[in-house]
Write an enzyme that holds these catalytic residues in place. Sequence first.
Site, short mmCIF file in Angstrom:
data_model
loop_
_atom_site.label_atom_id
_atom_site.label_comp_id
_atom_site.label_asym_id
_atom_site.label_seq_id
_atom_site.Cartn_x
_atom_site.Cartn_y
_atom_site.Cartn_z
N ASN A 137 53.89 60.53 -16.45
CA ASN A 137 53.63 61.05 -15.27
C ASN A 137 53.85 60.27 -13.77
O ASN A 137 54.24 60.69 -12.79
CB ASN A 137 52.15 61.57 -15.16
CG ASN A 137 51.88 62.91 -15.74
OD1 ASN A 137 52.43 63.70 -15.38
ND2 ASN A 137 51.41 62.58 -16.93
N HIS A 139 45.28 66.79 -15.83
CA HIS A 139 44.49 66.70 -17.05
C HIS A 139 45.48 67.95 -17.93
O HIS A 139 45.77 69.01 -17.49
CB HIS A 139 42.94 67.28 -16.98
CG HIS A 139 42.41 67.17 -18.24
ND1 HIS A 139 41.84 66.17 -18.96
CD2 HIS A 139 41.99 68.32 -19.01
CE1 HIS A 139 41.44 66.37 -20.14
NE2 HIS A 139 41.31 67.75 -20.26
#
Length: 197
Positions: A11, A106
């Site tokens: 990420n 998440h």
Amino acid sequence: MAVLISGRGSNLQSLIDAAKAPDYPAQIALVVSNKENAAGLDVARRAGIPARVIPHGNFESREAFDRAIDAALRDARIDLVAEAGFMRIHSDWFAKTWEGKALNIHPSLLPLFPGIRVHQQALDAGVTESGCTVHFIVAELDSGPTIAQAAVPVLPGDTAETLAARILVEEHKLYPAALKLVAEGKVKLENGRAVFA
Ligand code: GAR
């Protein structure tokens, strides 16, 4: 902005790539890892971004660790914090101090399946879709007002690994887009809710 990591850093890589666009409204000025062997530290180094390791084990309390992170963020004059696979629970103090300025991603459609073994939780529950959520950070783990979500199907024969991989593709698109909204002031945390301009 700063990116907080504990591991692989995929990420982080997607945020680095997004921030290369001339019109992207945030620049990554610091990466902080609580693990000195996090592969994401190499991602930061390859991109020429300053990286600091702050091992949580060196601190006697959650808040003492968070105060060290806060000091590093302030040293680097950080405005916005993006947590990307940062696997530590924050103190109430940190959540309050960075309220509205700290985001997390998440790999589930929160409020379903917070915590760890997320994809196995989804498979065990028998849901037909899962996904990822970008949210403002509050003191409770993997909760806080949602900024953006992306869904993917859960397919017959999925394992935690195949589902994780399908969701990760969406994470890499969703996080840069959600951060852009926050950096541009198009979404704000107000009275415990994400409010869109
Ligand atoms: C990502 O799937 C992220 O959503 C998840 O950890 C992975 C980190 O991968 N985060 C959490 O589970 C937070 N509770 P990465 O290091 O390759 O970005």
